[in-house]
Enzyme design. Sequence first.
Site, PDB file in Angstrom:
ATOM      1  CD  GLN A  86      -2.659  -1.152   2.628  1.00 37.83           C
ATOM      2  OE1 GLN A  86      -2.273  -0.487   3.590  1.00 37.83           O
ATOM      3  NE2 GLN A  86      -3.702  -1.966   2.711  1.00 37.83           N
ATOM      4  CB  THR A 122      -9.800  -4.743   4.937  1.00 41.24           C
ATOM      5  OG1 THR A 122      -9.313  -3.412   4.844  1.00 41.24           O
ATOM      6  CG2 THR A 122      -9.352  -5.480   3.689  1.00 41.24           C
ATOM      7  CG  ASN A 123     -14.386  -0.508   4.942  1.00 41.32           C
ATOM      8  OD1 ASN A 123     -15.481  -0.277   4.458  1.00 41.32           O
ATOM      9  ND2 ASN A 123     -14.249  -0.926   6.200  1.00 41.32           N
ATOM     10  CB  CYS A 144     -11.162   1.808   8.778  1.00 43.65           C
ATOM     11  SG  CYS A 144      -9.799   0.815   9.432  1.00 43.65           S
TER      12      CYS A 144
END
Length: 232
Positions: free
Chosen positions: A52, A83-84, A197
């Site tokens: 990320q 997870t978002n 989140c």
Amino acid sequence: MKTVGLLGGMSWESTILYYQILNQGVRERLGGLHSAKIIMHSVDFAEIEQLQVSGRWQQAGAMLGAAARGLQQCGADMVLICTNLMHKVAPQVEARIDVPLLHIADAVGRACLARGVTRVGLLGTRYTMEEGFYRDRLRQGFGIEVVIPEEEERELVHQVIFAELCRGQFTDSSRRAYLRIIERLRGLGAQGVVLGCTEIPLLIRPEHTDMPLFNTTELHARYALERMLADE
């Protein structure tokens, strides 16, 4: 009962809740000794986080896509990315599987419309708040307008997620800061706030504010529960 495949570990703090919600839901619906049919692939979050930070989203998507394919080969009838943020690579994951990927934003959109909410504030990682992969899905798929915090507030929300929440740390000072941001979002016309989140519901709960909160972890897991038990 169908079998759900969980792509977890991002972070494991919230993946625990998916496992718990699914099993509790099955027990409530079916009774007795029934529990959820779950297959899980839990990643090393440090590896994902480095991808990320360095912007290697294609590589991250390939990693999760391969994991999702493995879940399908092991018998999963559907897949959830727990997870978002990593729904940023949902198209790559979907391309690797032949079973449905249940998108977290769809669960949120359904819940917003059920409550008559058409303008929401969004809290999450910087990527989730600032990029279009999440906001656009809510707007295009459900007609929901999304407002986000100011830049400094977004940075604070992001830092708390990675430096505290994903490490199992939940402080009163961070809770107060989040609640101040929620009030600012109310001032921007938000009718509710999406806790975008999966760790944020561990810090902010309904008893902390009268603003309607959309707990993405619970909504996503219960969306899967519906699909798992659709034929029961």
